[in-house]
Design an enzyme around this catalytic site. Structure first.
Site, PDB file in Angstrom:
ATOM      1  N   ASP A 197      45.996  41.765  42.601  1.00 42.24           N
ATOM      2  CA  ASP A 197      46.191  40.586  41.763  1.00 42.24           C
ATOM      3  C   ASP A 197      47.381  39.851  42.370  1.00 42.24           C
ATOM      4  O   ASP A 197      48.528  40.294  42.246  1.00 42.24           O
ATOM      5  CB  ASP A 197      46.459  40.982  40.314  1.00 42.24           C
ATOM      6  CG  ASP A 197      46.605  39.764  39.405  1.00 42.24           C
ATOM      7  OD1 ASP A 197      45.891  38.769  39.627  1.00 42.24           O
ATOM      8  OD2 ASP A 197      47.438  39.809  38.483  1.00 42.24           O
TER       9      ASP A 197
ATOM     10  N   GLU B  88      41.791  38.408  43.998  1.00 43.67           N
ATOM     11  CA  GLU B  88      41.349  37.298  43.165  1.00 43.67           C
ATOM     12  C   GLU B  88      41.415  35.988  43.941  1.00 43.67           C
ATOM     13  O   GLU B  88      42.388  35.728  44.643  1.00 43.67           O
ATOM     14  CB  GLU B  88      42.247  37.212  41.925  1.00 43.67           C
ATOM     15  CG  GLU B  88      41.785  36.207  40.901  1.00 43.67           C
ATOM     16  CD  GLU B  88      42.615  36.251  39.633  1.00 43.67           C
ATOM     17  OE1 GLU B  88      42.055  36.609  38.593  1.00 43.67           O
ATOM     18  OE2 GLU B  88      43.822  35.934  39.704  1.00 43.67           O
TER      19      GLU B  88
ATOM     20  N   ASP C  66      49.319  42.716  35.534  1.00 44.90           N
ATOM     21  CA  ASP C  66      48.886  42.473  36.909  1.00 44.90           C
ATOM     22  C   ASP C  66      48.281  43.732  37.530  1.00 44.90           C
ATOM     23  O   ASP C  66      47.345  43.660  38.324  1.00 44.90           O
ATOM     24  CB  ASP C  66      50.065  41.994  37.765  1.00 44.90           C
ATOM     25  CG  ASP C  66      50.795  40.841  37.133  1.00 44.90           C
ATOM     26  OD1 ASP C  66      50.519  39.693  37.507  1.00 44.90           O
ATOM     27  OD2 ASP C  66      51.621  41.092  36.234  1.00 44.90           O
TER      28      ASP C  66
END
Length: 173
Positions: free
Chosen positions: A7, A67, A140
């Site tokens: 992340d 991501e 996260d």
């Protein structure tokens, strides 16, 4: 398959490493690379680079799932995250680790079965799938583990076609 989920960020980079074999997850490690708020941005990127390089060497993943960047309302933040994300992609490239990118919608759909799931729902499903005692913190980290789960499910679909046989779904190739 060993997957490192990421992340991206510049203050916190969540990470989660999983082994995925025969539809079974084994959680290897998870956590966050953090940088201090009053550190120069260039030094933050340098810290992320150094820590990610060490993490990749230690985990030795077969793939890194990260991501995709999406624009919210704060231009300054999105640019900084994009720069940190570039450092993460560079680290993977230098380590020879292939990178796979997923949108938040793809992660939600893959992990929870519902593309409009809440963050809490995805985190709880991540905890359940990985048989963890609690949802990993910071958020996260939980997001990075969800990213790795998404790749495990998505990669097999891409690798073997959308219509997997029952034998393949059970992990018997």
């Amino acid at each position: 398959m060993r997957i490192l989920g990421i992340d991206p960020g510049y203050a916190i980079v969540g990470f989660g490493a999983l082994d995925y074999t025969r539809n079974t997850f084994t959680t290897l490690q998870y956590g966050a690379i953090t940088t201090k708020a009053h550190t120069t941005f260039e030094d933050r990127l340098s810290e992320i680079y150094d820590d990610m390089t060490q993490l990749l060497a230690a985990v030795k993943p077969d793939a890194m799932a990260i991501e995709t960047l999406f624009y919210t309302t704060n231009q300054k933040t999105v640019i900084a995250v994009a720069e940190a994300r570039g450092v993460l992609l560079l680290c993977a490239r230098q380590a020879g680790v292939p990178v796979f990118e997923y949108t938040p919608l793809q992660v939600k759909q893959s992990v929870s079965g519902y593309g409009k799931a809440t963050k809490k729902q995805v985190q709880e499903m991540t905890r359940t799938l990985l048989k963890l005692p609690a949802v990993p913190k910071p958020d996260d980290t939980a997001d990075a583990l969800a990213m790795a789960i998404c790749h495990a499910y998505s990669y097999r679909s891409k690798q073997y076609g959308v219509a997997l046989t029952k034998r393949q779904q059970m992990g018997y190739f």
